[in-house]
Design an enzyme around this catalytic site. Structure first.
Site, mmCIF file in Angstrom:
data_model
loop_
_atom_site.group_PDB
_atom_site.id
_atom_site.type_symbol
_atom_site.label_atom_id
_atom_site.label_comp_id
_atom_site.label_asym_id
_atom_site.label_seq_id
_atom_site.Cartn_x
_atom_site.Cartn_y
_atom_site.Cartn_z
ATOM 1 N N HIS A 143 42.667 45.866 47.108
ATOM 2 C CA HIS A 143 42.859 44.417 47.098
ATOM 3 C C HIS A 143 44.078 44.051 47.932
ATOM 4 C CE1 HIS A 143 46.060 44.054 43.698
ATOM 5 N NE2 HIS A 143 46.060 45.280 44.158
ATOM 6 N N CYS A 175 43.445 37.612 48.854
ATOM 7 C CA CYS A 175 42.567 38.498 48.071
ATOM 8 C C CYS A 175 41.083 38.248 48.353
ATOM 9 C CB CYS A 175 42.876 38.358 46.586
ATOM 10 S SG CYS A 175 42.567 36.720 45.875
ATOM 11 N N HIS A 229 41.772 35.852 41.120
ATOM 12 C CA HIS A 229 42.071 37.029 41.939
ATOM 13 C C HIS A 229 40.840 37.924 41.956
ATOM 14 C CE1 HIS A 229 44.765 39.826 44.007
ATOM 15 N NE2 HIS A 229 44.147 40.789 43.349
#
Length: 340
Positions: A316, A256, A304
């Site tokens: 993402h 990510c 994240h």
């Protein structure tokens, strides 16, 4: 930071990113497969355990990225230190050669002055510390010897610094290996648990990872705040469909934070490696003011990150087995929004 590391092989079907809250996963799963019978309670627990393992694996992935980045910086520093040591050693050798020539010339002209005997020693500092001796050597010799002593001291310090950096590099390498094992164990267990579910429930779990809040589609602006943000969005969009590979920052695969770093590097901006550090890579703004290119950081531990692209969506890298894609901005609890 902008350099690309070799992609770390994963070998796992799913993994670190896109760990939703237990409640959202269970709710979406129920909606996808209909009413859940009483006998399904253990399966709900299984899905919750998979969800928890994904979250923990992502935290370990970010720790892996941080340690790996530190190891890379240390390798560079050690390389520079070795170059400095080599240059300083050349300087010492040159000074010794010059002083040796002076001693040889003096010997040929009538004998070696005792004051120059130190040229045969590895440590002229002790001799030079005796101030009373300086009147027995020429000004030129004294200057040369003083420079040699300084060069030797600098060389010794460079070697000590390099030794310290090498020790820290070894500690960082061990940390990388430890975090890697942690990620692999958690992802392997998550995969086993997920594979134990019936097919419909596995599909429901995948749908849960895309079932965010749906009432955020109209907020913010569809226009990037800056030109570099627009370039970063274009780069992130060009990565759609590429695989999630934990520990990777492109171009063939991403985790990510690696995707965010890679996309902004294409726009000429060097972001830190981890989502925790990226959180503070610019100005934090309210979610209601988000514009394309802003970084949306998730969970209280910032484990994240995605890129807002407008219309209530982010791009993402979700988790192993799921390619880079669009998802609702509210797919997980949002901790902050950062404008780079």
């Amino acid at each position: 930071m902008g350099s690309h590391r070799r992609l770390a092989p994963s070998g796992f079907d799913r993994g670190a990113c896109a760990a939703l809250s237990v409640l959202s996963a269970a709710t979406a799963a129920t909606a996808a497969i209909g009413a859940v019978p009483a006998t399904a309670a253990p399966r709900e627990g299984t899905r919750a355990e998979v969800d928890r393992l994904y979250e923990e694996a992502e935290r370990a992935t970010e720790a892996f990225d941080r340690a790996d980045e530190r190891a890379g910086l240390l390798r560079t520093e050690v390389g520079h230190a070795r170059d400095r040591i080599a240059r300083q050693q050349d300087r010492v050798n040159s000074l010794r050669q010059t002083l040796g020539s002076l001693a040889g010339a003096q010997y040929r002209s009538g004998g070696l002055d005792p004051s120059l005997a130190l040229l045969l020693s590895d440590d002229p500092s002790d001799y030079l510390d005796r101030a009373s001796v300086l009147d027995r050597i020429s000004t030129r010799q004294a200057d040369e010897l003083t420079e040699l002593r300084s060069a030797l001291r600098e060389l010794s310090q460079e070697r000590a610094d390099a030794t310290s950096q090498l020790a820290e590099l070894e500690r960082s390498r061990r940390a990388v290996a430890t975090h890697k094992r942690t990620v692999e164990k958690k992802l392997a267990r998550a995969r086993r648990l997920l594979n134990s579910l019936p097919l419909q429930e596995r599909l429901a779990f995948g749908q849960a990872s895309r079932s965010g809040l749906t009432d955020l589609a109209g907020f913010g602006s569809a226009e990037a705040a800056t030109g570099r943000a627009a370039f970063a969005v274009a780069a992130a969009r060009s990565a759609l469909g590429r695989p999630y590979v934990w520990g990777a920052n492109g171009p063939g695969g991403f985790d990510c934070s690696g995707l965010m770093q890679w996309a902004y590097a294409r726009a000429g901006v060097q972001l830190p490696r981890t989502s925790q550090a990226q959180r503070f890579a610019g100005q934090q703004i309210p979610l209601s003011q988000a514009r394309p290119g802003d970084l949306v950081v998730y969970r209280s531990d910032a484990s994240h990150v995605g890129m807002y692209v407008g219309h209530g969506q982010v791009i993402h890298a979700p988790y192993p087995g799921a390619p880079v894609r669009y998802d609702p901005v509210g797919m997980m609890p949002i901790s902050s929004v950062t404008r780079v």
